[in-house]
Enzyme design. Sequence first.
Site, short mmCIF file in Angstrom:
data_model
loop_
_atom_site.label_atom_id
_atom_site.label_comp_id
_atom_site.label_asym_id
_atom_site.label_seq_id
_atom_site.Cartn_x
_atom_site.Cartn_y
_atom_site.Cartn_z
CB SER A 160 -0.95 -0.06 1.20
OG SER A 160 -1.86 1.01 1.20
CG ASP A 219 7.80 4.49 -11.70
OD1 ASP A 219 8.34 3.37 -11.83
OD2 ASP A 219 6.56 4.65 -11.79
CE LYS A 277 -5.11 -1.95 0.43
NZ LYS A 277 -5.64 -0.58 0.38
#
Length: 528
Positions: free
Chosen positions: A289, A300, A314
């Site tokens: 999460s 990224d 999640k």
Amino acid sequence: MNKRVLYAAMLWLIPFIGYAQFKFGASEKSPMLKLSYSEQMIKDYYVESVDENKLVEDGIRGMLEKLDPHSTYSTPKEVKEMNEPLQGNFEGIGVQFNMVEDTLLVIQTVSGGPSEKMGILAGDRIVSVNDTAIAGVKMSKEEIMKRLRGPKGTKVLLGIVRPGIADRLSFTITRDKIPVHSIDATYMIRPTVGYIRIGNFGATTPDEFRESLTKLLSEGMRTLVLDLQENGGGYLHAAVEVANELLQRGSLIVYTEGRRVNRSEYTARGGGLFTEGKVIVLVDSYTASAAEIVSGAVQDYDRGIIVGRRTFGKGLVQRPIDLPDGSMIRLTIAHYYTPSGRCIQKPYEKGKKLDYAMDVNNRLKSGELMSADSVHFSDSLKYYTLREHRVVYGGGGIMPDEFVPLDTTKYTRFHRELAAKSVIINQNLRYVDNHRKQLKKQYPDFADFRKRYEIPQKLIDNILAEGKKQKIEPKDDAELQRTLPYLRAQLKALIARDLWTMTEYFAIMNEQNDIVQHAMKLIDKENR
């Protein structure tokens, strides 16, 4: 017609009249009317009496169970228990404790809390609360906590037995707000290398993280190791604030999007404390999460490298819906996406929550935790990092840049059973309780303890004897010898925790943690 017969006939007609209204009335297609009518009929006509509240709760749960694994219903009590670790405080007396032979043993007092201010000490036994005995009466830990906690400003009378003091002591404690910290450890793991472990993302996490960064920067940190192993997540805004401290202004951190929810973007606002130094993020199969949001953003933007094993996956956004009685529905309304567009959520089948819960176990069986080659991604899930255009994959969790296999030989069956039956923790508590003053005098600071202290053979013998008493024994001498090194390290870490804090615990255990040690090797290699 007999009046009794007529009355009985009318009773039988009621549900059919209601059904006719339901079927042929203006709201004949309303699923809500169907549900309400069914509940009413069960309450009024079922052969035995029913608990209407439970009936409704079971109905809500039944609906949610057919959806995704993270849409849930919580009772008012469950809501309160769930929110406390994330809200950053609860109201009580401010002690960390454990149960030893039906007696509450104070491990530590919360710094600045009401118990510390009134003179409660580590090693004290709380034997009564408001003149009600809680020692030797087989009272559950939950019931004891209920008696100790209470609204801020209320008073509670504690009966205390203190080692070395013959008479029972009495303390009247005024309850107060007790802080709950989400950062487990902050220290310099190597010269110029700082280490921060975040346990969950709660309301106070951003402020705690900034405090930790400030401390480590003042001690010469140039590389940050951010440990998110076993971090199950928490608040979205806390993850965004933590990522903000690491990313340049304007960097997209995460975005959410759903069927009825428009795309919402969360970007770094700038002014982060650590936007230039090197970053290594540690993850494992239980990283989920909010922790995956931070990991995904760092990866990224090629801001740092991710080390460990594929994260949980999640990536569903829940909206809390408060119900009038204090209960809550957490309804999934959208997905989380990393800056490159990867969906964090792993695949699931609606209504198959058990299969979903067993995913990590299935990863172990498939060999994924031992070999990166066992993880297969479709080319359709291929994405590219935003600066260096490295290949990364979506479709479930964050795959680390540096994979660290799980060493299953380190955690023997013998050790697992000793831990599961609380043999290790209970023997450790007894040892610290009996030797606290001696240990504090002999090792006034952690650095000295870490360098010189060795686990006495007597403590090991006590653990083995207690294990044998509970029919927990090593298969052979080879299993015992494989168990002892990790057991000794764990005991030393537990003793350090009880004498100081969780930071000292992790300072010792991290030397046994394969993911942490892999990160250290990467840093050493780069610094050569």
